[in-house]
Design a protein around this motif. Structure first.
Motif, mmCIF file in Angstrom:
data_model
loop_
_atom_site.group_PDB
_atom_site.id
_atom_site.type_symbol
_atom_site.label_atom_id
_atom_site.label_comp_id
_atom_site.label_asym_id
_atom_site.label_seq_id
_atom_site.Cartn_x
_atom_site.Cartn_y
_atom_site.Cartn_z
ATOM 1 N N GLU A 29 0.828 -1.217 0.000
ATOM 2 C CA GLU A 29 0.000 0.000 0.000
ATOM 3 C C GLU A 29 0.862 1.268 0.000
ATOM 4 O O GLU A 29 0.543 2.235 -0.693
ATOM 5 C CB GLU A 29 -0.952 -0.001 1.200
ATOM 6 N N ARG A 30 1.952 1.252 0.770
ATOM 7 C CA ARG A 30 2.853 2.414 0.790
ATOM 8 C C ARG A 30 3.473 2.635 -0.587
ATOM 9 O O ARG A 30 3.635 3.763 -1.035
ATOM 10 C CB ARG A 30 3.971 2.216 1.832
ATOM 11 N N ALA A 31 3.845 1.531 -1.232
ATOM 12 C CA ALA A 31 4.435 1.636 -2.574
ATOM 13 C C ALA A 31 3.445 2.266 -3.548
ATOM 14 O O ALA A 31 3.790 3.195 -4.287
ATOM 15 C CB ALA A 31 4.863 0.257 -3.060
ATOM 16 N N ILE A 32 2.208 1.773 -3.534
ATOM 17 C CA ILE A 32 1.184 2.298 -4.437
ATOM 18 C C ILE A 32 0.938 3.786 -4.153
ATOM 19 O O ILE A 32 0.861 4.607 -5.076
ATOM 20 C CB ILE A 32 -0.119 1.479 -4.304
ATOM 21 N N ALA A 33 0.861 4.127 -2.870
ATOM 22 C CA ALA A 33 0.639 5.529 -2.481
ATOM 23 C C ALA A 33 1.795 6.422 -2.919
ATOM 24 O O ALA A 33 1.621 7.631 -3.127
ATOM 25 C CB ALA A 33 0.447 5.625 -0.969
ATOM 26 N N ASN A 34 2.962 5.812 -3.097
ATOM 27 C CA ASN A 34 4.158 6.571 -3.477
ATOM 28 C C ASN A 34 4.393 6.565 -4.984
ATOM 29 O O ASN A 34 5.466 6.941 -5.453
ATOM 30 C CB ASN A 34 5.378 5.992 -2.743
ATOM 31 N N GLY A 35 3.397 6.098 -5.754
ATOM 32 C CA GLY A 35 3.494 6.164 -7.207
ATOM 33 C C GLY A 35 4.043 4.921 -7.882
ATOM 34 O O GLY A 35 4.332 4.933 -9.082
ATOM 35 N N VAL A 36 4.189 3.810 -7.139
ATOM 36 C CA VAL A 36 4.671 2.558 -7.734
ATOM 37 C C VAL A 36 3.478 1.770 -8.247
ATOM 38 O O VAL A 36 2.593 1.395 -7.482
ATOM 39 C CB VAL A 36 5.453 1.717 -6.696
ATOM 40 N N GLU A 37 3.444 1.513 -9.553
ATOM 41 C CA GLU A 37 2.285 0.801 -10.109
ATOM 42 C C GLU A 37 2.530 -0.692 -10.283
ATOM 43 O O GLU A 37 1.592 -1.485 -10.294
ATOM 44 C CB GLU A 37 1.851 1.418 -11.444
ATOM 45 N N LYS A 38 3.811 -1.085 -10.402
ATOM 46 C CA LYS A 38 4.125 -2.502 -10.533
ATOM 47 C C LYS A 38 5.363 -2.832 -9.691
ATOM 48 O O LYS A 38 6.304 -2.031 -9.612
ATOM 49 C CB LYS A 38 4.430 -2.884 -11.983
ATOM 50 N N ILE A 39 5.348 -4.033 -9.100
ATOM 51 C CA ILE A 39 6.496 -4.543 -8.347
ATOM 52 C C ILE A 39 6.841 -5.901 -8.952
ATOM 53 O O ILE A 39 6.017 -6.823 -8.929
ATOM 54 C CB ILE A 39 6.175 -4.691 -6.846
ATOM 55 N N LEU A 40 8.034 -6.019 -9.523
ATOM 56 C CA LEU A 40 8.436 -7.255 -10.192
ATOM 57 C C LEU A 40 9.217 -8.120 -9.210
ATOM 58 O O LEU A 40 10.142 -7.651 -8.542
ATOM 59 C CB LEU A 40 9.273 -6.939 -11.433
ATOM 60 N N LEU A 41 8.837 -9.404 -9.138
ATOM 61 C CA LEU A 41 9.350 -10.309 -8.104
ATOM 62 C C LEU A 41 10.248 -11.389 -8.695
ATOM 63 O O LEU A 41 9.756 -12.354 -9.289
ATOM 64 C CB LEU A 41 8.178 -10.985 -7.373
ATOM 65 N N PRO A 42 11.560 -11.277 -8.551
ATOM 66 C CA PRO A 42 12.459 -12.340 -8.993
ATOM 67 C C PRO A 42 12.452 -13.485 -7.977
ATOM 68 O O PRO A 42 12.454 -13.240 -6.768
ATOM 69 C CB PRO A 42 13.843 -11.675 -9.031
ATOM 70 N N ASN A 43 12.444 -14.699 -8.464
ATOM 71 C CA ASN A 43 12.494 -15.850 -7.564
ATOM 72 C C ASN A 43 13.928 -16.082 -7.074
ATOM 73 O O ASN A 43 14.886 -15.576 -7.659
ATOM 74 C CB ASN A 43 11.975 -17.096 -8.285
ATOM 75 N N ILE A 44 14.074 -16.883 -6.016
ATOM 76 C CA ILE A 44 15.404 -17.241 -5.503
ATOM 77 C C ILE A 44 15.675 -18.719 -5.763
ATOM 78 O O ILE A 44 16.631 -19.079 -6.436
ATOM 79 C CB ILE A 44 15.526 -16.898 -4.009
ATOM 80 N N ASP A 45 14.818 -19.580 -5.217
ATOM 81 C CA ASP A 45 14.959 -21.028 -5.436
ATOM 82 C C ASP A 45 13.640 -21.691 -5.069
ATOM 83 O O ASP A 45 12.627 -21.003 -4.870
ATOM 84 C CB ASP A 45 16.149 -21.606 -4.634
ATOM 85 N N SER A 46 13.638 -23.018 -4.934
ATOM 86 C CA SER A 46 12.372 -23.731 -4.705
ATOM 87 C C SER A 46 11.710 -23.350 -3.390
ATOM 88 O O SER A 46 10.495 -23.487 -3.239
ATOM 89 C CB SER A 46 12.610 -25.244 -4.748
#
Length: 255
Positions: free
Chosen positions: A22-39
């Motif tokens: 919610e803080r990210a969206i309120a700060n103008g972030v429309e997308k957050i891309l999530l890289p995986n690490i492992d299983s």
């Protein structure tokens, strides 16, 4: 803005991930891309996508620090997931000689395996390269002309290294180090190819100034943006428009 690289599915956020998003969206972030690490990280990552389908976009890959004795089994899990559903990219993948040099040959094998996966599925790769930027450029050069695309995340290299990377058609992810007083990026960023830069936080790591030492989160991407805009002599809006367009071009080409 788009945070092109954040691990907000990790345990660092299990108490307050909703507030973080919610803080990210309120700060103008429309997308957050999530890289995986492992299983071990897949379940939490996909849960976050389910919770925020228009904000959180998962990738699938094997981080070089998770390349151990069982790396072939881990890569099989990655490949199986690509056969089940679509993902935004192959990542986080790459090379790392900072923590451990034991599995260097296996890291290179995992790198090539994931590059082939990316080519098969026509997806970008998201490259981690700590203490290995020159070696990783050489690995990517082997795919020149084959259509491989992607981003060198957390770029902290030289102007010459940046030029080699962008000449290969790859992008450069700029994060918290850009704000560090002695990070050296003030000498590099003004010379980068503007059509090849994107913003990232690498949350919860590499927290930008003035919050160094605390947990990083996607809302702090505005601090990175302020500094990069300053180095490029752009307004914040110009910088936001530029980096968002660049990130969309790589990860969301059909939109």
């Amino acid at each position: 803005m788009i945070d092109s690289h954040a691990h907000i599915y990790l345990e660092h956020f299990e108490e307050d991930v909703e507030e973080v998003v919610e803080r990210a969206i309120a700060n103008g972030v429309e997308k957050i891309l999530l890289p995986n690490i492992d299983s071990t990280s897949i379940e939490q990552m996909l849960r976050l996508e389910e919770q925020y389908p228009d904000v959180c976009y998962p990738m699938m890959g094997l981080h070089p620090c998770s390349v151990k004795e069982d790396f072939e089994k881990e890569l099989q899990i990655v490949e199986d997931w690509f056969n089940k559903r679509s993902f935004l990219a192959v990542g986080e993948m790459g090379t790392d000689l900072y923590w451990d040099k034991t599995f260097w040959e296996q890291q290179k094998e995992a790198f090539h395996f994931q590059c082939e996966l990316a080519l098969k599925h026509d997806l970008p790769i998201v490259i981690h390269c700590r203490e290995t930027i020159d070696e990783t450029i050489l690995l990517v050069e082997q795919y020149e002309g084959k259509g491989l695309k992607g981003v060198f995340h957390c770029f902290t290299g030289t102007v010459d290294q940046a030029r080699q990377i962008t000449n290969l058609g790859f992008f450069l992810g700029l994060g918290g180090v850009s704000t560090f007083k002695n990070g050296g990026m003030d000498k590099v960023i003004p010379h980068l190819e503007r059509s090849k830069i994107m913003l990232e936080t690498d949350s919860p790591y590499l927290t930008p100034a003035p919050h160094r030492g605390k947990r990083n989160e996607p809302s702090y991407i505005s601090l990175v943006a302020d500094k990069v805009a300053e180095f490029l002599n752009l307004s914040r809006k110009e910088l936001d428009d530029l980096t968002t367009a660049n990130t969309n071009k790589l990860f969301f080409p059909s939109k």
